[in-house]
Design a protein around this motif. Structure first.
Motif, PDB file in Angstrom:
ATOM      1  N   ARG A 358     -31.340  56.721 -29.805  1.00 27.35           N
ATOM      2  CA  ARG A 358     -30.293  55.730 -30.129  1.00 27.35           C
ATOM      3  C   ARG A 358     -29.022  56.518 -30.421  1.00 27.35           C
ATOM      4  O   ARG A 358     -28.348  56.286 -31.398  1.00 27.35           O
ATOM      5  CB  ARG A 358     -30.653  54.932 -31.384  1.00 27.35           C
ATOM      6  CG  ARG A 358     -31.923  54.199 -31.327  1.00 27.35           C
ATOM      7  CD  ARG A 358     -31.823  52.961 -30.433  1.00 27.35           C
ATOM      8  NE  ARG A 358     -33.095  52.295 -30.453  1.00 27.35           N
ATOM      9  CZ  ARG A 358     -34.103  52.661 -29.678  1.00 27.35           C
ATOM     10  NH1 ARG A 358     -33.962  53.640 -28.810  1.00 27.35           N
ATOM     11  NH2 ARG A 358     -35.251  52.021 -29.754  1.00 27.35           N
ATOM     12  N   ARG A 374     -39.286  56.442 -35.555  1.00 27.16           N
ATOM     13  CA  ARG A 374     -39.790  55.121 -35.196  1.00 27.16           C
ATOM     14  C   ARG A 374     -39.457  54.808 -33.737  1.00 27.16           C
ATOM     15  O   ARG A 374     -40.290  54.306 -32.991  1.00 27.16           O
ATOM     16  CB  ARG A 374     -39.148  54.103 -36.118  1.00 27.16           C
ATOM     17  CG  ARG A 374     -39.408  52.674 -35.745  1.00 27.16           C
ATOM     18  CD  ARG A 374     -38.323  51.763 -36.296  1.00 27.16           C
ATOM     19  NE  ARG A 374     -38.365  51.645 -37.743  1.00 27.16           N
ATOM     20  CZ  ARG A 374     -37.273  51.508 -38.507  1.00 27.16           C
ATOM     21  NH1 ARG A 374     -36.079  51.511 -37.972  1.00 27.16           N
ATOM     22  NH2 ARG A 374     -37.375  51.390 -39.802  1.00 27.16           N
ATOM     23  N   ASP A 375     -38.225  55.120 -33.364  1.00 28.54           N
ATOM     24  CA  ASP A 375     -37.794  54.815 -31.997  1.00 28.54           C
ATOM     25  C   ASP A 375     -38.505  55.705 -30.989  1.00 28.54           C
ATOM     26  O   ASP A 375     -38.930  55.263 -29.928  1.00 28.54           O
ATOM     27  CB  ASP A 375     -36.279  54.998 -31.871  1.00 28.54           C
ATOM     28  CG  ASP A 375     -35.520  54.113 -32.857  1.00 28.54           C
ATOM     29  OD1 ASP A 375     -35.982  52.981 -33.101  1.00 28.54           O
ATOM     30  OD2 ASP A 375     -34.493  54.550 -33.380  1.00 28.54           O
ATOM     31  N   TRP A 491     -39.071  47.951 -40.279  1.00 29.05           N
ATOM     32  CA  TRP A 491     -38.417  47.919 -38.948  1.00 29.05           C
ATOM     33  C   TRP A 491     -36.983  47.396 -39.084  1.00 29.05           C
ATOM     34  O   TRP A 491     -36.080  47.880 -38.438  1.00 29.05           O
ATOM     35  CB  TRP A 491     -39.228  47.057 -37.970  1.00 29.05           C
ATOM     36  CG  TRP A 491     -38.534  46.958 -36.658  1.00 29.05           C
ATOM     37  CD1 TRP A 491     -38.655  47.822 -35.600  1.00 29.05           C
ATOM     38  CD2 TRP A 491     -37.571  45.971 -36.273  1.00 29.05           C
ATOM     39  NE1 TRP A 491     -37.823  47.428 -34.589  1.00 29.05           N
ATOM     40  CE2 TRP A 491     -37.139  46.290 -34.975  1.00 29.05           C
ATOM     41  CE3 TRP A 491     -37.027  44.848 -36.895  1.00 29.05           C
ATOM     42  CZ2 TRP A 491     -36.207  45.534 -34.273  1.00 29.05           C
ATOM     43  CZ3 TRP A 491     -36.093  44.091 -36.220  1.00 29.05           C
ATOM     44  CH2 TRP A 491     -35.691  44.436 -34.917  1.00 29.05           C
ATOM     45  N   ASN A 492     -36.803  46.383 -39.924  1.00 32.03           N
ATOM     46  CA  ASN A 492     -35.449  45.907 -40.226  1.00 32.03           C
ATOM     47  C   ASN A 492     -34.779  46.922 -41.145  1.00 32.03           C
ATOM     48  O   ASN A 492     -34.946  46.870 -42.356  1.00 32.03           O
ATOM     49  CB  ASN A 492     -35.497  44.570 -40.970  1.00 32.03           C
ATOM     50  CG  ASN A 492     -35.688  43.400 -40.052  1.00 32.03           C
ATOM     51  OD1 ASN A 492     -36.818  43.102 -39.674  1.00 32.03           O
ATOM     52  ND2 ASN A 492     -34.623  42.735 -39.694  1.00 32.03           N
ATOM     53  N   ASP A 493     -34.019  47.826 -40.563  1.00 29.06           N
ATOM     54  CA  ASP A 493     -33.362  48.864 -41.360  1.00 29.06           C
ATOM     55  C   ASP A 493     -32.573  48.289 -42.518  1.00 29.06           C
ATOM     56  O   ASP A 493     -32.474  48.901 -43.575  1.00 29.06           O
ATOM     57  CB  ASP A 493     -32.374  49.638 -40.470  1.00 29.06           C
ATOM     58  CG  ASP A 493     -33.080  50.631 -39.570  1.00 29.06           C
ATOM     59  OD1 ASP A 493     -34.191  51.058 -39.921  1.00 29.06           O
ATOM     60  OD2 ASP A 493     -32.504  50.984 -38.521  1.00 29.06           O
ATOM     61  N   GLU A 640     -28.338  42.508 -37.371  1.00 33.42           N
ATOM     62  CA  GLU A 640     -29.569  42.037 -38.014  1.00 33.42           C
ATOM     63  C   GLU A 640     -29.376  40.800 -38.871  1.00 33.42           C
ATOM     64  O   GLU A 640     -30.352  40.205 -39.318  1.00 33.42           O
ATOM     65  CB  GLU A 640     -30.179  43.161 -38.853  1.00 33.42           C
ATOM     66  CG  GLU A 640     -30.956  44.148 -38.016  1.00 33.42           C
ATOM     67  CD  GLU A 640     -31.647  45.161 -38.882  1.00 33.42           C
ATOM     68  OE1 GLU A 640     -32.604  44.800 -39.579  1.00 33.42           O
ATOM     69  OE2 GLU A 640     -31.223  46.322 -38.875  1.00 33.42           O
ATOM     70  N   PHE A 645     -31.558  39.450 -31.786  1.00 32.57           N
ATOM     71  CA  PHE A 645     -31.817  40.882 -31.763  1.00 32.57           C
ATOM     72  C   PHE A 645     -32.931  41.092 -30.745  1.00 32.57           C
ATOM     73  O   PHE A 645     -34.098  40.765 -30.990  1.00 32.57           O
ATOM     74  CB  PHE A 645     -32.220  41.354 -33.161  1.00 32.57           C
ATOM     75  CG  PHE A 645     -31.895  42.786 -33.447  1.00 32.57           C
ATOM     76  CD1 PHE A 645     -30.703  43.135 -34.072  1.00 32.57           C
ATOM     77  CD2 PHE A 645     -32.770  43.794 -33.078  1.00 32.57           C
ATOM     78  CE1 PHE A 645     -30.401  44.472 -34.338  1.00 32.57           C
ATOM     79  CE2 PHE A 645     -32.474  45.122 -33.337  1.00 32.57           C
ATOM     80  CZ  PHE A 645     -31.286  45.470 -33.970  1.00 32.57           C
ATOM     81  N   GLU A 693     -28.583  45.568 -27.461  1.00 29.30           N
ATOM     82  CA  GLU A 693     -29.348  45.467 -28.708  1.00 29.30           C
ATOM     83  C   GLU A 693     -29.329  44.039 -29.235  1.00 29.30           C
ATOM     84  O   GLU A 693     -30.349  43.523 -29.661  1.00 29.30           O
ATOM     85  CB  GLU A 693     -28.772  46.414 -29.757  1.00 29.30           C
ATOM     86  CG  GLU A 693     -29.545  46.441 -31.048  1.00 29.30           C
ATOM     87  CD  GLU A 693     -28.799  47.194 -32.142  1.00 29.30           C
ATOM     88  OE1 GLU A 693     -27.914  46.581 -32.775  1.00 29.30           O
ATOM     89  OE2 GLU A 693     -29.084  48.392 -32.333  1.00 29.30           O
TER      90      GLU A 693
HETATM   91  C1  GLC Z   1     -32.036  49.813 -34.372  1.00 33.39           C
HETATM   92  C2  GLC Z   1     -32.873  51.029 -34.755  1.00 33.39           C
HETATM   93  C3  GLC Z   1     -34.317  50.631 -34.907  1.00 33.39           C
HETATM   94  C4  GLC Z   1     -34.429  49.504 -35.903  1.00 33.39           C
HETATM   95  C5  GLC Z   1     -33.577  48.332 -35.450  1.00 33.39           C
HETATM   96  C6  GLC Z   1     -33.582  47.214 -36.452  1.00 33.39           C
HETATM   97  O1  GLC Z   1     -32.391  49.408 -33.115  1.00 33.39           O
HETATM   98  O2  GLC Z   1     -32.778  52.019 -33.766  1.00 33.39           O
HETATM   99  O3  GLC Z   1     -35.061  51.730 -35.355  1.00 33.39           O
HETATM  100  O4  GLC Z   1     -35.754  49.116 -36.025  1.00 33.39           O
HETATM  101  O5  GLC Z   1     -32.257  48.755 -35.286  1.00 33.39           O
HETATM  102  O6  GLC Z   1     -33.114  47.650 -37.691  1.00 33.39           O
END
Ligand code: GLC
Length: 805
Positions: A358, A374-375, A491-493, A640, A645, A693
């Motif tokens: 990313r 994670r990615d 996952w939701n940063d 988000e 998304f 995205e």
């Molecule tokens: C971005 C980040 C991913 C994360 C997503 C939602 O895509 O790269 O790791 O899960 O945002 O926050």
């Protein structure tokens, strides 16, 4: 003439779908492409913009992109052509001379190359930018044709603004960084030889300087005789001017500046004369050689590479590479949109996300993030089908950032070999996810016995141990009532302030943990790891009990609980009432009882589904909630905070398919394809050939506007949901199965897929108009019972599979 495919007012696709053709350069945003190999990479816009780097875009940037600048997308890789008689000049890539009258303009983004054709003043120009398959450099291949009836005398100016080193430092400390640059003309190479005398490798905004040298020389040459050069950006551009009107181009005289200190440019001048109707072929070449090379020009194969025939061979090699890459999966369905995406642009985007993370894009500027763990473990999903060796190496590398307790860094920087530990609770669990996907594809169980050291520890562990530890770490991080702690997000940063004290819980995290527990089970059985089997099976059941006891809100699953125990994502609230991931993963994980899964998805359909996909949460936050986090500070309807998304929306498709609501799942899948979501292109704005995205939802006044194109987990998930779940070729440890989830209207479809050294040629017939289920199947003409196909047990390289629904 067949009608142009998937047209917008700026563009269409080529008939073979391999090229995206832009016919009007005034697109709503710059539209990008990538050109890259393991040693050298760049992004390139349809106006010649973008930047180049080697290894990583922050620490080893080669050329400049000006951030936050107007006009957009500057500077770039420019070649200006000047008619010496009239004094008029223009760019072969439209920018930066966008005010000239272009009689023709066309840009073709292909796989790993971008070709721009123009015509100005009866001079046709064609410039093809590409990075050869394994060369540490880039090529700008040029052809000029005189379309007028008179001989023309032309000057050519090729130039690029250099950075050479740490791109972040170039922004925060450029006036001091300038004291370390060197650009000199090397007569032997017929090139500018450029370098920097120091190299900042850490990203800290810090006054303490490292004592390192940038370890490369960058060479910049043209294949036609060079008549002048400049290394000083100031000298070449001139005072109070820009790249659109460089003084040297106007005067026709280069100043032949070499610099020790100053802002560096690599600018070369050349001259050609063209009789009426005649063409000339030439190229610009930029490449890097390590300073440790005693003979850098042979290292760069300089003599051969300064020759257009060699470069044309290199271009052909690149084409062949991508032919082969895309041949790995070929689909033929009754739906042209699905075919276009699954055959070309979706796997191509997935390949880009695998290599760029990313972190190397116009919207992901390459300064901050490095590679997300994670990615990384998701982004393998496309490439693993074609280049499993590269994936294997990537997995082994990423495991170096796992600590001995099973936790991981959140992200890492390739060259600096550092990263951040952010305590996002889900990150370690993507390790089992990714390794299982790798094993399901390859059957390469050897990887499990590879030994990798734990991060900042003398202890080592096999890959299998790493995998088990990641899960055990998650199991050790449950609250008293047995739901995973969310820590600083999942996952939701941006759900980052729900549980910083270690009491807050993630309900999605419970589903994701359960999903992984179930996913690794066949491997544990195969390894006869009875202990782990028992531990994980019990944990799975316990999670089922716990979420269903504590996390059901009546019509859907709650998303999380804060440190103080109050829920997030409940009907009683006035914002953020329902979150997508809790409704989709309750089904994907298998934890939801049928009735609740149905209900959760019903609520999702009722409250979250929008014309272009599924909203991430609703209603978007309009008030800041300190103990939810950043999500509530973002404007409503974007990112988000309530956008569509796409990454999460793709999981909605998956859950609907798994839950048997196949028509709805396929319908959302189709609407999410950029070909469709981008139809109102002036609103949508970004590239209509790759997933973005997110797309703004009705909660924002710009509903339908997309952003952060290219680098998103959406790419791999949409590819694999299409291939594995809709078309139904699902990989497992034991082999592959054919399990379609298609629109009933599809009468038949075909898929060709590479799998464990064989080529599967699948033909599925649907005479009864069903959505799922295979009733009859033959392999190479022999009737078999529908189920998992152990491809190794069949002789020959090709398996002809005929299946009837
Ligand atoms: C971005 C980040 C991913 C994360 C997503 C939602 O895509 O790269 O790791 O899960 O945002 O926050």
């Amino acid at each position: 003439m067949p009608a142009p495919l998937f047209p917008t007012k700026y563009s269409h696709f080529s008939d073979d779908l391999r090229e995206f053709v832009i016919t009007d350069p005034r697109t709503p945003r710059p539209w990008f492409n990538y050109m890259w190999n393991d040693r050298y990479a760049g992004l390139i816009s349809h106006t010649g913009g973008g930047f180049s780097f080697a290894e990583t875009p922050r620490d080893n940037r080669l050329t400049r992109m000006r951030y936050n600048c107007l006009p957009w997308d500057r500077p770039g890789r420019y070649v200006l052509v000047k008619d010496t008689e009239s004094g008029k000049y223009w760019s072969l890539s439209w920018a930066p001379t966008i005010d000239r009258t272009y009689t023709a303009y066309e840009c073709r983004h292909g796989q790993g190359y971008t070709k721009i054709k123009t015509e100005v003043e009866e001079i046709a120009g064609e410039i093809t930018y590409f990075v050869p398959v394994d060369y540490p450099g880039e090529v700008w291949r040029i052809r000029l044709t005189n379309r007028s009836a008179r001989p023309r005398s032309l000057q050519l100016y090729a130039f690029v603004e250099l950075m050479m080193g740490n791109a972040l430092n170039d922004i925060i400390n450029q006036p001091n960084d300038k004291h370390f640059t060197d650009v000199h003309f090397d007569p032997t190479a017929q090139a500018l030889r450029c370098t920097r005398r120091y190299w900042v490798l850490n990203k800290k905004v810090s006054v303490s300087q490292p004592n390192l040298e940038w370890p490369y020389h960058l060479y910049f040459t043209m294949t036609t005789p060079i008549t002048g050069f400049d290394g000083s950006l100031d000298a070449f551009i001139g005072r109070w001017r820009s790249e659109a009107n460089p003084e040297c181009v106007e005067s026709g005289k280069m100043k032949n500046t070499e610099i020790t200190a100053g802002d560096p440019v690599a600018a070369l001048q050349s001259e050609v004369t063209l009789p009426p109707g005649a063409s000339v072929d030439l190229a610009v070449l930029m490449a890097i050689a390590p300073k440790t090379e005693t003979d850098p020009l042979s290292y760069l194969n300089w003599k051969a590479m300064r020759n257009v025939e060699t470069l044309d061979d290199e271009f052909q090699r690149l084409r062949n590479k991508w032919d082969d890459y895309l041949r790995a999966v070929k689909v033929q369905t009754p739906d042209a949109d699905v075919n276009a995406m699954l055959n070309v642009w979706n796997p191509y985007q997935a390949a880009v996300t695998f290599d760029m993370a990313r972190n190397s894009g116009y919207y992901h500027g390459g300064l901050l993030f490095g590679t997300g763990i994670r990615d990384q473990f998701q982004d393998i999903l496309g490439t693993v089908i074609v280049e499993s060796n590269r994936v294997r190496a990537r997995l082994l590398n990423a495991l170096r950032y796992q600590f001995r307790d099973g936790s991981t860094l959140h992200n890492f920087f390739k060259l600096a070999d550092t990263g951040e530990k952010t305590n996002h609770s889900d990150t370690p669990l993507w390790i089992p996810f990714g390794i299982m996907e790798y094993l399901n594809e390859t059957g390469d169980h050897g990887i499990l016995d590879e030994v990798v050291a734990y991060h900042q520890s003398d202890e080592t562990g096999t890959v299998y141990e790493h995998l088990v530890r990641a899960i055990d770490y998650a199991l050790a991080n449950l609250t008293d009532r047995g739901i995973p702690k969310i820590w600083n997000g999942d996952w939701n940063d941006t759900l980052d302030k729900i549980g910083p004290e270690g009491k807050g819980e993630t309900v999605w995290g419970a589903f994701f943990l359960a999903y992984n527990l179930r996913k690794v089970m066949p491997l544990l059985r195969l390894r006869r790891d009875v202990q782990a089997q028992e531990r994980f099976a019990a944990a799975y059941e316990q999670l089922r009990t716990n979420v269903n006891k504590h996390c059901w809100d009546g019509d859907w699953y709650i998303r999380a609980f804060r440190d103080d125990g109050t829920p997030v994502g409940v009907a009683a609230h006035d914002q953020g009432n329902i979150f997508i991931n809790a409704q989709t993963w309750c089904v994907i994980s298998g934890l939801a009882p049928k009735e609740r899964g149905d209900k959760a998805l019903e609520s999702l359909k009722k409250l979250l589904v929008r014309p272009k996909g599924v909203q991430i949460c609703w209603p978007s936050y309009t008030r800041v909630e300190e103990n939810v986090g950043l999500i509530s500070r973002c404007v409503p309807g974007k990112k988000e905070n309530g956008a569509i998304f796409n990454h999460a929306s793709s999981w909605a498709v998956l859950s609907l398919l798994l839950n048997g609501d196949i028509e709805t799942g396929c319908d959302i899948y189709k609407r999410m394809l950029p070909l469709n979501s981008a139809k109102d292109i002036d609103r949508y704005e970004v590239e209509p050939y790759v997933f973005a995205e997110y797309i703004t939802s009705p909660d924002h006044p710009t509903e339908g506007q997309a952003s952060h194109s290219w680098l998103t987990g959406t790419a791999v998930w949409m590819f694999r949901i299409g291939l594995d779940h809709i078309l139904g070729l699902r990989t497992e440890l034991a082999g592959i199965s054919i399990d379609p989830h298609i629109p009933a209207a599809w009468k038949e479809y075909r898929v060709e897929r590479r799998f464990r050294g064989k080529r599967l040629m699948v033909h599925v017939m649907n005479p009864k108009g069903k959505n799922s289920g295979i009733t009859r199947m033959t392999i190479n003409g022999v009737e078999v019972s529908p189920g998992i196909i152990d491809v190794g047990s069949f002789a020959g390289d090709v398996l002809q599979i005929e299946a009837t629904m």
